[in-house]
Scaffold this motif. Sequence first.
Motif, PDB file in Angstrom:
ATOM      1  N   ARG A  95     -37.334 -15.143  69.744  1.00 14.98           N
ATOM      2  CA  ARG A  95     -38.536 -15.315  69.537  1.00 14.98           C
ATOM      3  C   ARG A  95     -39.022 -15.853  67.927  1.00 14.98           C
ATOM      4  NH1 ARG A  95     -41.135  -9.614  72.088  1.00 14.98           N
ATOM      5  NH2 ARG A  95     -40.204 -10.066  74.349  1.00 14.98           N
ATOM      6  N   VAL A  96     -39.992 -16.669  68.014  1.00 15.13           N
ATOM      7  CA  VAL A  96     -40.214 -17.590  66.794  1.00 15.13           C
ATOM      8  C   VAL A  96     -41.351 -16.890  65.936  1.00 15.13           C
ATOM      9  CG1 VAL A  96     -41.727 -19.080  67.783  1.00 15.13           C
ATOM     10  CG2 VAL A  96     -39.995 -19.853  66.022  1.00 15.13           C
ATOM     11  N   ALA A  97     -41.833 -15.767  66.172  1.00 14.51           N
ATOM     12  CA  ALA A  97     -42.924 -15.112  65.366  1.00 14.51           C
ATOM     13  C   ALA A  97     -42.735 -15.003  63.979  1.00 14.51           C
ATOM     14  CB  ALA A  97     -43.424 -13.893  66.011  1.00 14.51           C
ATOM     15  N   GLY A  98     -41.532 -14.583  63.565  1.00 16.97           N
ATOM     16  CA  GLY A  98     -41.150 -14.200  62.377  1.00 16.97           C
ATOM     17  C   GLY A  98     -41.189 -15.637  61.440  1.00 16.97           C
ATOM     18  N   LEU A  99     -40.204 -16.365  61.974  1.00 18.16           N
ATOM     19  CA  LEU A  99     -40.066 -17.831  61.406  1.00 18.16           C
ATOM     20  C   LEU A  99     -41.520 -18.451  61.179  1.00 18.16           C
ATOM     21  CD1 LEU A  99     -37.923 -19.312  60.217  1.00 18.16           C
ATOM     22  CD2 LEU A  99     -37.689 -20.495  62.351  1.00 18.16           C
ATOM     23  N   GLN A 100     -42.419 -18.470  62.209  1.00 21.66           N
ATOM     24  CA  GLN A 100     -43.708 -19.045  62.063  1.00 21.66           C
ATOM     25  C   GLN A 100     -44.480 -18.393  60.813  1.00 21.66           C
ATOM     26  OE1 GLN A 100     -45.296 -21.502  64.064  1.00 21.66           O
ATOM     27  NE2 GLN A 100     -47.007 -21.058  62.621  1.00 21.66           N
ATOM     28  N   HIS A 101     -44.421 -16.862  61.033  1.00 12.92           N
ATOM     29  CA  HIS A 101     -45.088 -16.403  59.653  1.00 12.92           C
ATOM     30  C   HIS A 101     -44.512 -16.960  58.234  1.00 12.92           C
ATOM     31  CE1 HIS A 101     -47.636 -14.066  62.313  1.00 12.92           C
ATOM     32  NE2 HIS A 101     -46.790 -13.255  62.626  1.00 12.92           N
ATOM     33  N   ALA A 102     -43.160 -16.869  58.212  1.00 12.55           N
ATOM     34  CA  ALA A 102     -42.684 -17.332  57.091  1.00 12.55           C
ATOM     35  C   ALA A 102     -43.164 -18.952  56.804  1.00 12.55           C
ATOM     36  CB  ALA A 102     -40.918 -17.564  57.466  1.00 12.55           C
ATOM     37  N   PHE A 103     -43.073 -19.803  57.783  1.00  8.27           N
ATOM     38  CA  PHE A 103     -43.339 -21.246  57.474  1.00  8.27           C
ATOM     39  C   PHE A 103     -44.947 -21.091  57.063  1.00  8.27           C
ATOM     40  CE2 PHE A 103     -45.558 -25.118  58.804  1.00  8.27           C
ATOM     41  CZ  PHE A 103     -44.666 -26.044  58.506  1.00  8.27           C
ATOM     42  N   GLU A 104     -45.837 -20.446  57.537  1.00 12.09           N
ATOM     43  CA  GLU A 104     -47.253 -20.301  57.094  1.00 12.09           C
ATOM     44  C   GLU A 104     -47.584 -19.954  55.717  1.00 12.09           C
ATOM     45  OE1 GLU A 104     -49.018 -17.773  60.122  1.00 12.09           O
ATOM     46  OE2 GLU A 104     -49.064 -19.320  61.839  1.00 12.09           O
ATOM     47  N   LEU A 105     -46.628 -18.948  55.406  1.00 15.48           N
ATOM     48  CA  LEU A 105     -46.610 -18.401  54.187  1.00 15.48           C
ATOM     49  C   LEU A 105     -46.125 -19.384  52.941  1.00 15.48           C
ATOM     50  CD1 LEU A 105     -47.020 -16.004  52.084  1.00 15.48           C
ATOM     51  CD2 LEU A 105     -44.733 -15.040  52.597  1.00 15.48           C
ATOM     52  N   CYS A 106     -44.911 -20.025  53.322  1.00 20.22           N
ATOM     53  CA  CYS A 106     -44.378 -20.799  52.532  1.00 20.22           C
ATOM     54  C   CYS A 106     -45.290 -22.062  52.167  1.00 20.22           C
ATOM     55  CB  CYS A 106     -42.969 -21.602  53.017  1.00 20.22           C
ATOM     56  SG  CYS A 106     -42.174 -22.551  52.048  1.00 20.22           S
ATOM     57  N   ALA A 107     -45.961 -22.520  53.252  1.00 19.77           N
ATOM     58  CA  ALA A 107     -46.869 -23.691  53.299  1.00 19.77           C
ATOM     59  C   ALA A 107     -47.998 -23.191  52.395  1.00 19.77           C
ATOM     60  CB  ALA A 107     -47.514 -24.173  54.582  1.00 19.77           C
ATOM     61  N   ARG A 108     -48.634 -22.163  52.371  1.00 18.72           N
ATOM     62  CA  ARG A 108     -49.699 -21.805  51.538  1.00 18.72           C
ATOM     63  C   ARG A 108     -49.276 -21.543  50.399  1.00 18.72           C
ATOM     64  NH1 ARG A 108     -50.480 -17.788  55.587  1.00 18.72           N
ATOM     65  NH2 ARG A 108     -50.132 -15.885  54.199  1.00 18.72           N
ATOM     66  N   MET A 109     -48.140 -21.080  49.947  1.00 22.59           N
ATOM     67  CA  MET A 109     -47.651 -20.928  48.431  1.00 22.59           C
ATOM     68  C   MET A 109     -47.272 -22.086  47.890  1.00 22.59           C
ATOM     69  SD  MET A 109     -45.371 -17.322  48.796  1.00 22.59           S
ATOM     70  CE  MET A 109     -45.525 -17.232  46.865  1.00 22.59           C
ATOM     71  N   ALA A 110     -46.772 -23.044  48.786  1.00 14.28           N
ATOM     72  CA  ALA A 110     -46.108 -24.458  48.549  1.00 14.28           C
ATOM     73  C   ALA A 110     -47.245 -25.558  48.069  1.00 14.28           C
ATOM     74  CB  ALA A 110     -45.306 -25.093  49.377  1.00 14.28           C
ATOM     75  N   VAL A 111     -48.521 -25.221  48.508  1.00 16.08           N
ATOM     76  CA  VAL A 111     -49.524 -26.237  48.432  1.00 16.08           C
ATOM     77  C   VAL A 111     -50.147 -26.075  46.849  1.00 16.08           C
ATOM     78  CG1 VAL A 111     -51.633 -24.569  48.783  1.00 16.08           C
ATOM     79  CG2 VAL A 111     -51.676 -27.122  49.194  1.00 16.08           C
ATOM     80  N   GLN A 112     -49.678 -24.978  46.358  1.00 17.70           N
ATOM     81  CA  GLN A 112     -49.933 -24.662  44.983  1.00 17.70           C
ATOM     82  C   GLN A 112     -49.234 -25.661  44.083  1.00 17.70           C
ATOM     83  OE1 GLN A 112     -49.561 -20.516  43.750  1.00 17.70           O
ATOM     84  NE2 GLN A 112     -50.845 -19.973  45.612  1.00 17.70           N
ATOM     85  N   GLN A 113     -47.787 -26.125  44.520  1.00 19.07           N
ATOM     86  CA  GLN A 113     -46.990 -26.915  43.887  1.00 19.07           C
ATOM     87  C   GLN A 113     -47.588 -28.323  43.788  1.00 19.07           C
ATOM     88  OE1 GLN A 113     -43.973 -25.800  42.774  1.00 19.07           O
ATOM     89  NE2 GLN A 113     -44.331 -23.707  43.401  1.00 19.07           N
ATOM     90  N   THR A 114     -48.418 -28.807  44.762  1.00 17.46           N
ATOM     91  CA  THR A 114     -49.108 -29.995  45.223  1.00 17.46           C
ATOM     92  C   THR A 114     -50.243 -30.198  44.447  1.00 17.46           C
ATOM     93  OG1 THR A 114     -50.206 -29.647  46.889  1.00 17.46           O
ATOM     94  CG2 THR A 114     -47.773 -30.169  46.887  1.00 17.46           C
ATOM     95  N   ALA A 115     -51.076 -29.075  43.803  1.00 16.50           N
ATOM     96  CA  ALA A 115     -52.442 -29.064  43.219  1.00 16.50           C
ATOM     97  C   ALA A 115     -52.660 -29.905  42.036  1.00 16.50           C
ATOM     98  CB  ALA A 115     -52.886 -27.615  42.969  1.00 16.50           C
TER      99      ALA A 115
END
Length: 336
Positions: free
Chosen positions: A316-336
């Motif tokens: 199942r991929v639920a945990g990895l999906q949540h990890a991807f979503e969290l990483c993307a939210r935090m990483a977008v700050q790197q591009t601001a």
Amino acid sequence: MSAERKPRIAVLLGDPAGVGPEMGVKLLAHQANVLAAEVLLVAAPSVLAGGERIARTKLDVVRIARGEPLRFAPGRVTHLVLEEPAGGEAPLGTCTEAAGQAALQALTAATHLAREGAVNGIVFAPLNKHALRLAGMQQEDELRYMQDLFGVRGFTCEFNITDGLWTSRVTSHVPLREVADLVTEEAVRDAVHILDGALRRSGIAKPRIGVSGLNPHAGDGGSIGREEIEVIAPAVERLKRDGVEASGPWSPDTVFIAARRGDFDAVVSMYHDQGQIAMKLMGFERGVTLHGGLPVPVATSASGSAFDIAGKGVARVAGLQHAFELCARMAVQQTA
């Protein structure tokens, strides 16, 4: 999220002998994930092919070789093609040096890309620490390995997140007999401070952090150990003076009951299993591990390489999906 602010996320397929490649392929088969970020898949061709075979899915990728300029096409995955490991293709369900070589090669390449600013975050499918060590990793875990590659000298630790509850820990992947000596006032304060900062960046203005004791019943007034009296309680008092809403030491066998009730936003445990067992019981397949203290967000699922179900197509991929979503939210700050 505007196209100009899409983060660049490196995705790794983890240990090829486990469920990692299957989980990674399933993650990237969801078009919404590929649209939410510019995705760089870092993998040897055989590792990707194995994941596609087990997941029964063929990814739409743009292949580039090592050393080529990165290029991203909207709605497609860029595949940075790594060399095949010298040990050959790893057999499923077995901890081997060959599997460790493939995983370590991808981890190293992604870390160098992040250090160069080419990607803003890293998401990796489950690894196997013993396989990484067979392949030559000298550090206790992948966090400390990446810490050395990044040149980070400060405190780092793993955060575990399940259904909004965060944890960190004072010690991590060390033998249990060494834990008590490593639980120092400074280490406790560092673990709480780094967690408090991450929670504030996530939007919680004043996080409530429960600090666990080390011994049964938090030492029971000193009759079952004095670490709570001599080390942990003084650290908590100093944290309060620093403006952190910390409390404890709480009894390890009840602190997570209080946290689940909503008394805390986060818990700091003293050693690996003290927190991990509780968090995995709360939501093993949904849990996320975030590596705190690195220059970019690095996240994975809380689940392991699961050799027992490797190749069966049931991961199942639920945990990895949540990890991807969290990483993307935090990483977008790197591009601001």
